[in-house]
Design an enzyme around this catalytic site. Structure first.
Site, PDB file in Angstrom:
ATOM      1  N   ASP A   1      -4.252  -7.911  21.246  1.00  0.00           N
ATOM      2  CA  ASP A   1      -4.763  -6.806  22.037  1.00  0.00           C
ATOM      3  C   ASP A   1      -4.072  -5.499  21.646  1.00  0.00           C
ATOM      4  O   ASP A   1      -2.861  -5.356  21.792  1.00  0.00           O
ATOM      5  CB  ASP A   1      -4.505  -7.128  23.521  1.00  0.00           C
ATOM      6  CG  ASP A   1      -5.173  -6.127  24.433  1.00  0.00           C
ATOM      7  OD1 ASP A   1      -6.370  -5.872  24.227  1.00  0.00           O
ATOM      8  OD2 ASP A   1      -4.499  -5.605  25.326  1.00  0.00           O
TER       9      ASP A   1
ATOM     10  N   THR B   1      -9.762  -0.546  22.273  1.00  0.00           N
ATOM     11  CA  THR B   1      -8.530   0.198  22.011  1.00  0.00           C
ATOM     12  C   THR B   1      -8.166   0.180  20.535  1.00  0.00           C
ATOM     13  O   THR B   1      -7.763   1.194  19.982  1.00  0.00           O
ATOM     14  CB  THR B   1      -7.351  -0.379  22.814  1.00  0.00           C
ATOM     15  OG1 THR B   1      -7.280  -1.783  22.597  1.00  0.00           O
ATOM     16  CG2 THR B   1      -7.525  -0.128  24.290  1.00  0.00           C
ATOM     17  N   THR B   2      -8.309  -0.984  19.903  1.00  0.00           N
ATOM     18  CA  THR B   2      -7.956  -1.062  18.491  1.00  0.00           C
ATOM     19  C   THR B   2      -8.875  -0.151  17.683  1.00  0.00           C
ATOM     20  O   THR B   2      -8.427   0.572  16.789  1.00  0.00           O
ATOM     21  CB  THR B   2      -8.081  -2.506  17.986  1.00  0.00           C
ATOM     22  OG1 THR B   2      -7.468  -3.364  18.936  1.00  0.00           O
ATOM     23  CG2 THR B   2      -7.403  -2.678  16.655  1.00  0.00           C
TER      24      THR B   2
ATOM     25  N   ASP C   1     -10.326  -7.574  29.537  1.00  0.00           N
ATOM     26  CA  ASP C   1     -11.207  -6.708  28.746  1.00  0.00           C
ATOM     27  C   ASP C   1     -12.666  -7.080  28.984  1.00  0.00           C
ATOM     28  O   ASP C   1     -13.517  -6.223  29.196  1.00  0.00           O
ATOM     29  CB  ASP C   1     -10.914  -6.861  27.237  1.00  0.00           C
ATOM     30  CG  ASP C   1      -9.640  -6.130  26.820  1.00  0.00           C
ATOM     31  OD1 ASP C   1      -8.943  -5.609  27.713  1.00  0.00           O
ATOM     32  OD2 ASP C   1      -9.349  -6.084  25.612  1.00  0.00           O
TER      33      ASP C   1
HETATM   34  P1  ADP Z   1     -11.023  -3.495  20.180  1.00  0.00           P
HETATM   35  O1  ADP Z   1      -9.628  -3.411  20.714  1.00  0.00           O
HETATM   36  O2  ADP Z   1     -11.420  -2.241  19.497  1.00  0.00           O
HETATM   37  O3  ADP Z   1     -12.006  -3.961  21.182  1.00  0.00           O
HETATM   38  P2  ADP Z   1     -11.402  -6.057  18.946  1.00  0.00           P
HETATM   39  O4  ADP Z   1     -10.363  -6.817  18.213  1.00  0.00           O
HETATM   40  O5  ADP Z   1     -11.814  -6.557  20.279  1.00  0.00           O
HETATM   41  O6  ADP Z   1     -10.923  -4.565  19.028  1.00  0.00           O
HETATM   42  O7  ADP Z   1     -12.677  -5.980  17.992  1.00  0.00           O
HETATM   43  C1  ADP Z   1     -13.839  -5.326  18.380  1.00  0.00           C
HETATM   44  C2  ADP Z   1     -14.778  -5.249  17.195  1.00  0.00           C
HETATM   45  O8  ADP Z   1     -15.116  -6.563  16.741  1.00  0.00           O
HETATM   46  C3  ADP Z   1     -16.095  -4.581  17.566  1.00  0.00           C
HETATM   47  O9  ADP Z   1     -16.439  -3.663  16.557  1.00  0.00           O
HETATM   48  C4  ADP Z   1     -17.083  -5.741  17.608  1.00  0.00           C
HETATM   49  O10 ADP Z   1     -18.403  -5.351  17.290  1.00  0.00           O
HETATM   50  C5  ADP Z   1     -16.514  -6.635  16.544  1.00  0.00           C
HETATM   51  N1  ADP Z   1     -16.962  -8.028  16.663  1.00  0.00           N
HETATM   52  C6  ADP Z   1     -16.888  -8.854  17.725  1.00  0.00           C
HETATM   53  N2  ADP Z   1     -17.411 -10.076  17.424  1.00  0.00           N
HETATM   54  C7  ADP Z   1     -17.824 -10.011  16.145  1.00  0.00           C
HETATM   55  C8  ADP Z   1     -18.429 -10.935  15.233  1.00  0.00           C
HETATM   56  N3  ADP Z   1     -18.725 -12.168  15.599  1.00  0.00           N
HETATM   57  N4  ADP Z   1     -18.679 -10.504  13.980  1.00  0.00           N
HETATM   58  C9  ADP Z   1     -18.366  -9.252  13.597  1.00  0.00           C
HETATM   59  N5  ADP Z   1     -17.799  -8.347  14.382  1.00  0.00           N
HETATM   60  C10 ADP Z   1     -17.528  -8.700  15.649  1.00  0.00           C
HETATM   61 MG    MG Z   2     -12.105  -5.807  22.148  1.00  0.00          MG
END
Ligand code: ADP
Ligand code: MG
Length: 554
Positions: A66, A99-100, A392
């Site tokens: 996270d 956030t990331t 989240d």
């Molecule tokens: P954040 O803190 O920004 O939410 P995450 O690690 O939760 O970071 O990643 C979010 C990103 O991962 C988003 O751009 C989302 O569209 C992408 N994502 C989630 N599931 C998948 C998947 N199965 N394939 C590709 N991208 C994905």
């Molecule tokens: Mg996320």
């Protein structure tokens, strides 16, 4: 010896220890610091992102994926880096997710800004261009976003799953996403004009280790993870009149330092009688209110425990403050700070049931709507990370229910935005045009990193994605599980539009804030280049002042 300030000499207002960095050096310093932070979280982005293990100075360990947790735990000691962490915190507060993304895009905006600065483009033009691009991007997001039926549970579950993936919830994501959707449903109320309002205040998350994640459950009301204070107390109370007390049921010592000198046995007896009477009075007062259950945040004296048990009252001591506050919603009772002032009106009503397997009480209210999401997992580390992922996802589902607009994920939205921003750039004149283009490039960091983290060739993927979007495939994104470029909306990779708008806003604001600074005046030592041999690995931003607290990670 009178020392006079001579005419024409600059007045020195800074102490000798302070340091000053100006213009390009200041920008350089700040950009490197900000990028180092962005680099630190990048590898966690997306479902295949890696986790970080953070060890604090006390040796306690957090394992997480996270973004905001990583940045908060990193113990960063650099003012610019701290500004970037605020981006993550704003994003977390405003959107609960993304956030990331926000931090990684901030880093990329600054990286691309640096190239423009090297071409002697004035920061003001870059700032203005970024600002224009962000505004345009938000409009485009609204145009691209799809309105959904907010009662479509299947879709809501998908937003929850997309948000949770990569956060230790993989195996049980169907079960968990259903619980999350149900939980949000339980605290959603329709307003008179047909809008849905989600009140997460009425939802509490509890965690317990020792059982499988799949045994997580959604419970009506609240739980209290404590034992009764006395063995002879009832453990189940069906018609409960509940006193929520933030006041000890103990002897009040008039003054801590009072010394009682007792000279004969009668006096001792009197003294003990007085104490007993005090406790007796307190318990009698509880009986008078009509309470048959007491959840006390403070302690309960042994003798008072005995009296309460005799009265058939269930009492629990050292109840957590947050539990009391939540129970106050659940049973619709007041948290009473002074026992003497407690009246029947303060009591809540409901039922209390004991779960002997887990040693906790379930407390349900008669006509209120609080629910508890009880998350289980084998170990503390598992449950903690699960909780972060679920929190989240709860925000994401709550937002989707309230806002009703969603987007295709897996970089689809970012590539589409980039393409539209490049078109928009053509209509922008002057140096700002270059900044708008740089902004578009920065957004494409998201699909590139998603690909990278999934072990794919990020250049190939980006080429495929751009081609698909040129062909009008607005929802073409990367499915990190299959490695394919496809309609990610169809594959269930769905994100709320609001979080993306917020990510664009917070990243732009942070980047612009950093770019606006042309002068750093530090009271203490500003370690810049050359002074630190040790630099954080992996990043271009090996600046000093940040190495210190990061020893435990990477
Ligand atoms: P954040 O803190 O920004 O939410 P995450 O690690 O939760 O970071 O990643 C979010 C990103 O991962 C988003 O751009 C989302 O569209 C992408 N994502 C989630 N599931 C998948 C998947 N199965 N394939 C590709 N991208 C994905
Ligand atoms: Mg996320």
């Amino acid at each position: 010896m009178s020392q006079r300030m001579q005419q024409g000499q600059p007045m020195i207002v800074m102490s000798e220890d302070s340091q000053r960095v100006k213009d390009r050096d200041a920008q350089d310093y700040n950009i490197r610091a900000a990028r180092a932070v962005a680099e630190a979280v990048r590898s966690t982005l997306g479902p295949k992102g890696m986790d970080k293990m953070l060890v604090d100075s006390m040796g306690s360990v957090t394992i997480t994926n996270d973004g905001v947790t990583i940045l908060k735990e990193m113990d960063i000691d650099n003012p610019t880096a701290e500004m970037i962490i605020e981006v993550a915190e704003t994003q977390e507060d405003e959107a609960g997710d993304g956030t990331t993304t926000a931090v990684a895009v901030t880093g990329e905006l600054l990286k691309n800004a640096e190239e423009l600065l090297e071409q002697d483009i004035h920061p003001t033009a870059i700032i203005k261009g970024f600002h224009m691009a962000a505004e345009q991007a938000r409009e485009e997001i609204d145009d691209i976003a799809e309105e959904i039926d907010t009662e479509d549970e299947g879709l809501l579950r998908k937003t929850a799953e997309t948000s949770m993936t990569g956060k230790g919830a993989e195996v049980n994501k169907e079960h968990l996403s259903q619980l999350i959707v149900d939980a949000v449903g339980a605290v959603t109320v329709e307003t008179d004009d047909g809008d849905s309002v989600v009140d997460l205040e009425f939802l509490k998350i509890e965690t317990q280790s020792g059982r499988a994640v799949g045994e997580s459950e959604l419970l009506e009301g609240g739980i209290v993870d404590k034992d009764p204070v006395h063995d002879n107390m009832p453990t189940d109370v069906e018609d409960a009149s509940i006193l929520l007390l933030n006041d000890p049921i103990e002897i009040e010592e008039a003054d801590v330092d009072t010394e009682v000198s007792i000279t004969d046995p009668d006096q001792l007896q009197q003294f003990l009688d007085r104490e007993e009477k005090q406790l007796r009075d307190k318990v009698d007062h509880i009986v008078d209110t009509g309470a048959n259950v007491v959840f006390c945040q403070k302690g309960i004296d042994d003798l008072a425990q005995h009296f309460l048990a005799k009265e058939g009252i269930l009492a629990v001591r050292r109840t957590k403050k947050s539990d009391l506050e939540f129970l106050s919603e659940v049973v619709d009772g007041a948290v009473v700070g002074d026992l003497e002032a407690a009246t029947e009106d303060d009591l809540g009503s409901g039922s209390v049931t004991r779960d002997d397997d887990d040693d906790l009480f379930y407390v349900e209210g008669d006509d209120s709507h609080g629910v508890t999401l009880l998350l289980r997992g084998s170990t503390e580390h598992v449950v903690d990370e699960l909780e972060r992922g679920v929190t989240d996802a709860l925000d994401v589902v709550a937002q989707t229910v309230a806002d009703g607009r969603v987007l295709a994920g897996g970089g689809a939205i970012e590539v589409e935005l980039a393409s539209r921003l490049r078109d928009y750039a053509d209509s922008v004149s002057g140096r700002e045009q270059l900044a708008v283009e740089a902004f578009a490039d920065s957004l494409e960091l998201v699909p590139r990193v998603l690909a990278e983290n999934a072990g794919l060739d990020s250049i190939d993927i980006l080429v495929d994605l751009r081609a698909a979007h040129d062909d009008g495939e607005i929802r073409a994104g990367l499915n990190a599980w299959t490695g394919d470029v496809e309609d990610t909306f169809e594959s269930g990779i769905v994100e709320p539009a609001h979080a993306k708008e917020q990510a664009v806003t917070s990243a732009t604001e942070a980047a612009n804030l950093v770019l606006k600074i042309d002068d750093i005046i530090a009271a203490g030592d500003l370690s810049t280049d050359g002074e630190d041999e040790e630099m954080p690995p992996g990043g271009p931003g090996g600046m000093g002042g940040m190495g210190g607290g990061m020893g435990g990670m990477m």
